[in-house]
Design an enzyme around this catalytic site. Structure first.
Site, PDB file in Angstrom:
ATOM      1  N   ARG A  84     -32.077 -30.126   3.573  1.00  0.00           N
ATOM      2  CA  ARG A  84     -32.315 -29.262   2.420  1.00  0.00           C
ATOM      3  C   ARG A  84     -33.638 -29.593   1.723  1.00  0.00           C
ATOM      4  O   ARG A  84     -34.346 -28.677   1.268  1.00  0.00           O
ATOM      5  CB  ARG A  84     -31.155 -29.383   1.427  1.00  0.00           C
ATOM      6  CG  ARG A  84     -31.269 -28.429   0.241  1.00  0.00           C
ATOM      7  CD  ARG A  84     -29.974 -28.369  -0.538  1.00  0.00           C
ATOM      8  NE  ARG A  84     -30.012 -27.368  -1.589  1.00  0.00           N
ATOM      9  CZ  ARG A  84     -29.985 -27.670  -2.896  1.00  0.00           C
ATOM     10  NH1 ARG A  84     -29.944 -28.927  -3.294  1.00  0.00           N
ATOM     11  NH2 ARG A  84     -30.010 -26.701  -3.800  1.00  0.00           N
ATOM     12  N   ASN A 129     -33.225 -27.763  -7.828  1.00  0.00           N
ATOM     13  CA  ASN A 129     -33.359 -29.168  -7.422  1.00  0.00           C
ATOM     14  C   ASN A 129     -32.674 -30.160  -8.356  1.00  0.00           C
ATOM     15  O   ASN A 129     -32.224 -31.219  -7.912  1.00  0.00           O
ATOM     16  CB  ASN A 129     -34.849 -29.549  -7.345  1.00  0.00           C
ATOM     17  CG  ASN A 129     -35.580 -28.814  -6.231  1.00  0.00           C
ATOM     18  OD1 ASN A 129     -34.966 -28.431  -5.226  1.00  0.00           O
ATOM     19  ND2 ASN A 129     -36.878 -28.606  -6.403  1.00  0.00           N
ATOM     20  N   VAL A 163     -41.759 -23.594  -1.273  1.00  0.00           N
ATOM     21  CA  VAL A 163     -42.568 -23.628  -2.488  1.00  0.00           C
ATOM     22  C   VAL A 163     -44.003 -24.002  -2.096  1.00  0.00           C
ATOM     23  O   VAL A 163     -44.329 -25.163  -1.895  1.00  0.00           O
ATOM     24  CB  VAL A 163     -41.986 -24.639  -3.505  1.00  0.00           C
ATOM     25  CG1 VAL A 163     -42.797 -24.618  -4.801  1.00  0.00           C
ATOM     26  CG2 VAL A 163     -40.517 -24.317  -3.784  1.00  0.00           C
ATOM     27  N   ASP A 193     -19.051 -26.160   4.404  1.00  0.00           N
ATOM     28  CA  ASP A 193     -18.235 -25.763   5.562  1.00  0.00           C
ATOM     29  C   ASP A 193     -16.892 -26.459   5.397  1.00  0.00           C
ATOM     30  O   ASP A 193     -16.783 -27.683   5.561  1.00  0.00           O
ATOM     31  CB  ASP A 193     -18.946 -26.202   6.849  1.00  0.00           C
ATOM     32  CG  ASP A 193     -18.069 -26.084   8.098  1.00  0.00           C
ATOM     33  OD1 ASP A 193     -16.877 -25.700   7.978  1.00  0.00           O
ATOM     34  OD2 ASP A 193     -18.577 -26.386   9.197  1.00  0.00           O
ATOM     35  N   HIS A 217     -36.536 -26.888   0.761  1.00  0.00           N
ATOM     36  CA  HIS A 217     -37.052 -26.700  -0.598  1.00  0.00           C
ATOM     37  C   HIS A 217     -38.532 -27.063  -0.705  1.00  0.00           C
ATOM     38  O   HIS A 217     -39.229 -26.568  -1.580  1.00  0.00           O
ATOM     39  CB  HIS A 217     -36.222 -27.501  -1.606  1.00  0.00           C
ATOM     40  CG  HIS A 217     -34.898 -26.874  -1.907  1.00  0.00           C
ATOM     41  ND1 HIS A 217     -34.164 -27.142  -3.036  1.00  0.00           N
ATOM     42  CD2 HIS A 217     -34.171 -25.962  -1.210  1.00  0.00           C
ATOM     43  CE1 HIS A 217     -33.035 -26.425  -3.021  1.00  0.00           C
ATOM     44  NE2 HIS A 217     -33.016 -25.709  -1.916  1.00  0.00           N
ATOM     45  N   GLY A 263     -45.472 -23.755   0.716  1.00  0.00           N
ATOM     46  CA  GLY A 263     -45.612 -24.324   2.052  1.00  0.00           C
ATOM     47  C   GLY A 263     -45.104 -25.759   2.165  1.00  0.00           C
ATOM     48  O   GLY A 263     -44.778 -26.408   1.162  1.00  0.00           O
ATOM     49  N   THR A 318     -15.695 -28.502   8.984  1.00  0.00           N
ATOM     50  CA  THR A 318     -16.375 -29.681   9.555  1.00  0.00           C
ATOM     51  C   THR A 318     -17.724 -29.923   8.854  1.00  0.00           C
ATOM     52  O   THR A 318     -18.777 -29.672   9.433  1.00  0.00           O
ATOM     53  CB  THR A 318     -16.664 -29.474  11.062  1.00  0.00           C
ATOM     54  OG1 THR A 318     -17.341 -28.205  11.208  1.00  0.00           O
ATOM     55  CG2 THR A 318     -15.414 -29.477  11.909  1.00  0.00           C
ATOM     56  N   HIS A 357     -25.769 -24.640   6.385  1.00  0.00           N
ATOM     57  CA  HIS A 357     -24.616 -24.880   5.508  1.00  0.00           C
ATOM     58  C   HIS A 357     -23.367 -25.258   6.302  1.00  0.00           C
ATOM     59  O   HIS A 357     -22.281 -25.310   5.750  1.00  0.00           O
ATOM     60  CB  HIS A 357     -24.372 -23.674   4.599  1.00  0.00           C
ATOM     61  CG  HIS A 357     -25.432 -23.498   3.545  1.00  0.00           C
ATOM     62  ND1 HIS A 357     -25.458 -22.428   2.683  1.00  0.00           N
ATOM     63  CD2 HIS A 357     -26.509 -24.274   3.222  1.00  0.00           C
ATOM     64  CE1 HIS A 357     -26.504 -22.553   1.870  1.00  0.00           C
ATOM     65  NE2 HIS A 357     -27.161 -23.659   2.188  1.00  0.00           N
ATOM     66  N   THR A 358     -23.523 -25.536   7.572  1.00  0.00           N
ATOM     67  CA  THR A 358     -22.453 -26.151   8.355  1.00  0.00           C
ATOM     68  C   THR A 358     -22.299 -27.627   7.983  1.00  0.00           C
ATOM     69  O   THR A 358     -21.332 -28.279   8.370  1.00  0.00           O
ATOM     70  CB  THR A 358     -22.735 -26.039   9.876  1.00  0.00           C
ATOM     71  OG1 THR A 358     -21.715 -26.722  10.595  1.00  0.00           O
ATOM     72  CG2 THR A 358     -24.071 -26.685  10.255  1.00  0.00           C
TER      73      THR A 358
HETATM   74  C1  HEM Z   1     -30.280 -18.450   2.262  1.00  0.00           C
HETATM   75  C2  HEM Z   1     -30.518 -18.934   1.074  1.00  0.00           C
HETATM   76  C3  HEM Z   1     -29.951 -20.241   0.601  1.00  0.00           C
HETATM   77  C4  HEM Z   1     -29.315 -20.460  -0.576  1.00  0.00           C
HETATM   78  C5  HEM Z   1     -29.058 -19.444  -1.664  1.00  0.00           C
HETATM   79  C6  HEM Z   1     -28.912 -21.844  -0.593  1.00  0.00           C
HETATM   80  C7  HEM Z   1     -28.253 -22.458  -1.626  1.00  0.00           C
HETATM   81  C8  HEM Z   1     -27.715 -23.728  -1.574  1.00  0.00           C
HETATM   82  C9  HEM Z   1     -26.956 -24.340  -2.628  1.00  0.00           C
HETATM   83  C10 HEM Z   1     -26.642 -23.716  -3.972  1.00  0.00           C
HETATM   84  C11 HEM Z   1     -26.577 -25.568  -2.188  1.00  0.00           C
HETATM   85  C12 HEM Z   1     -25.753 -26.601  -2.949  1.00  0.00           C
HETATM   86  C13 HEM Z   1     -26.689 -27.653  -3.498  1.00  0.00           C
HETATM   87  C14 HEM Z   1     -26.020 -28.623  -4.423  1.00  0.00           C
HETATM   88  O1  HEM Z   1     -25.026 -28.272  -5.064  1.00  0.00           O
HETATM   89  O2  HEM Z   1     -26.527 -29.761  -4.553  1.00  0.00           O
HETATM   90  C15 HEM Z   1     -27.106 -25.734  -0.869  1.00  0.00           C
HETATM   91  C16 HEM Z   1     -26.932 -26.856  -0.098  1.00  0.00           C
HETATM   92  C17 HEM Z   1     -27.510 -27.046   1.119  1.00  0.00           C
HETATM   93  N1  HEM Z   1     -28.423 -26.200   1.722  1.00  0.00           N
HETATM   94 FE1  HEM Z   1     -28.824 -24.316   1.194  1.00  0.00          FE
HETATM   95  N2  HEM Z   1     -29.316 -22.430   0.572  1.00  0.00           N
HETATM   96  C18 HEM Z   1     -29.962 -21.498   1.337  1.00  0.00           C
HETATM   97  C19 HEM Z   1     -30.572 -21.711   2.550  1.00  0.00           C
HETATM   98  C20 HEM Z   1     -30.658 -22.932   3.169  1.00  0.00           C
HETATM   99  C21 HEM Z   1     -31.520 -23.219   4.284  1.00  0.00           C
HETATM  100  C22 HEM Z   1     -32.487 -22.245   4.920  1.00  0.00           C
HETATM  101  C23 HEM Z   1     -31.300 -24.511   4.626  1.00  0.00           C
HETATM  102  C24 HEM Z   1     -31.942 -25.338   5.695  1.00  0.00           C
HETATM  103  C25 HEM Z   1     -32.414 -24.863   6.813  1.00  0.00           C
HETATM  104  C26 HEM Z   1     -30.295 -25.034   3.715  1.00  0.00           C
HETATM  105  C27 HEM Z   1     -29.743 -26.283   3.779  1.00  0.00           C
HETATM  106  C28 HEM Z   1     -28.785 -26.763   2.903  1.00  0.00           C
HETATM  107  C29 HEM Z   1     -28.043 -27.998   3.109  1.00  0.00           C
HETATM  108  C30 HEM Z   1     -28.111 -28.868   4.343  1.00  0.00           C
HETATM  109  C31 HEM Z   1     -27.258 -28.176   1.977  1.00  0.00           C
HETATM  110  C32 HEM Z   1     -26.342 -29.370   1.662  1.00  0.00           C
HETATM  111  C33 HEM Z   1     -27.165 -30.403   0.909  1.00  0.00           C
HETATM  112  C34 HEM Z   1     -26.433 -31.661   0.520  1.00  0.00           C
HETATM  113  O3  HEM Z   1     -25.248 -31.827   0.800  1.00  0.00           O
HETATM  114  O4  HEM Z   1     -27.084 -32.522  -0.111  1.00  0.00           O
HETATM  115  N3  HEM Z   1     -29.957 -24.045   2.835  1.00  0.00           N
HETATM  116  N4  HEM Z   1     -27.796 -24.610  -0.529  1.00  0.00           N
END
Ligand code: HEM
Ligand SMILES: *[C@@H]1O[C@H](CO)[C@@H](O)[C@H](O)[C@H]1NC(C)=O
Ligand SMILES: *[C@@H]1O[C@H](CO)[C@@H](O)[C@H](O)[C@H]1NC(C)=O
Length: 320
Positions: free
Chosen positions: A64, A96, A72, A240, A68, A74, A243, A195-196
């Protein structure tokens, strides 16, 4: 490159522009550190492996962080810069704050890479490699990373607030956000499969579990136990539900039965044009892995600083 540009100038000004846009990522190379820091990739891999062994979620957090960073201005390491008395970076932006994590792991990697070859490997590249290695550690696909990014000397709080998509986004807003970063609707669906793995704070999905109707009732009830209708903003739930510490295609199966945790997740399977791609990934993990890897390379190549732009930070938290 120089030759091509010169030729183009002679031909047609408009063409020069389009060539130069491509040339930006064209300056990256998979062998960039082969001579200048041959151990760079193995150091990153070892530290990521140790960090994920200690806490599986760290793999998700590092993926993530890279997302992020790239969305922003690049992939330039801007998200890593700390605030100080005279500088406000991206860490306190809405997407963030209380949420982006993994900075200590990046520091550990940077310290070890600097010990091996001082002033050579950028923080932006470390983040790129760490994201790939995190996916691999959690049993996902691998891919070849392009390298040679340099680090920014600045960051933008307002760009972080405006350019990272909100979990409240509609499908059309998600599509246009990704399009604005040169990513297709297909890339959006594949990359959302990140988000898996990982977790979300209650604040980001409260409205969905209490107020939306396109959600599995039993799933909503079980998640509510851990996310009160008011307060408890930082309580976590897995993105997810099946898993969350394994990189697989279960995320898409969840969407098909209305078990997407975020509003934005469920938008990908809600009767719209992306339903078919979700269905395809839910039954074919290989095609998800292939498309995810390709889309990650595209995302990692968004507007890098190359050549003499930017710098190689000594400390990822601070401009030199
Ligand atoms: C499509 C638009 C997306 C939205 C609206 C979104 C939004 C979010 C939100 C709200 C969280 C929870 C963060 C937290 O509560 O700390 C999250 C977690 C996460 N996102 Fe996304 N996301 C998006 C796309 C992506 C993309 C493109 C990736 C990576 C290729 C990604 C990877 C992750 C990962 C791995 C987590 C878990 C992070 C953790 O457990 O620390 N997301 N995302
Ligand atoms: C649900 O919707 C109602 C009516 O719009 C609103 O008052 C309430 O704050 C919402 N609850 C949550 C948790 O979003
Ligand atoms: C504050 O941070 C910025 C960005 O990293 C840096 O350029 C500046 O030198 C820092 N100021 C101090 C006093 O450390």
């Amino acid at each position: 490159m120089m030759m091509r540009t010169l030729l183009c100038i002679g031909v047609m000004a408009v063409f020069v522009c389009s060539i130069n846009i491509n040339a930006v990522s064209g300056q990256l190379s998979s062998t960039f550190y082969d001579k200048s820091c041959p151990r760079a990739q193995s150091i990153v891999k070892r530290v990521v492996k140790q960090a994920v062994a200690k806490e599986k979620r760290m793999g998700a957090s590092l993926v993530r962080l890279h997302f992020h960073d790239c969305f922003v201005n690049g992939c330039d390491g801007s998200i890593l810069l700390d605030d100080n008395a005279t500088f406000t970076g991206e860490k306190t932006a809405g997407p963030n704050a209380n949420s982006a994590r993994g900075f200590d792991v990046i520091d550990t990697i940077k310290t070890q890479v600097e010990a091996a070859c001082s002033g050579v490997v950028s923080c932006a590249d470390i983040l790129t490699i760490a994201a790939r290695d995190s996916v691999v550690e959690l049993q996902g696909p691998t891919w070849t990373v392009m390298l040679g990014r340099r680090d920014s000397t600045t960051a933008s709080l307002s760009d972080a607030n405006n350019n990272i998509p909100s979990p409240a986004s509609s499908l059309s807003a998600l599509i246009s956000s990704f399009k604005g970063h040169g990513l297709s609707t297909k890339d959006l669906v594949a990359l959302s499969g990140a988000h898996t793995i990982g977790q979300s704070r209650c604040a980001f999905f409260r409205t969905r579990i209490y107020n939306e109707s396109n959600i599995n009732a039993a799933f909503a009830t079980s998640v509510k136990a851990n996310c009160p209708s008011a307060g408890g903003d930082n309580t976590l739930s897995p993105l997810d539900v099946v898993t969350s510490i394994k990189f697989d295609n279960k995320y898409y199966g969840n969407l098909k039965i209305q078990k997407g945790l975020l509003h934005s997740d469920q938008q990908l399977f809600n009767g719209g044009p992306t339903d078919s791609q979700v269905t395809a990934y839910s039954t074919n993990q290989n095609s998800f892995f292939t498309d995810f890897a390709a889309a990650m390379v595209k995302m990692s190549n968004i507007s890098p600083l190359t050549g003499t732009s930017g710098q190689i930070r000594k400390n990822c938290r601070k401009a030199n």
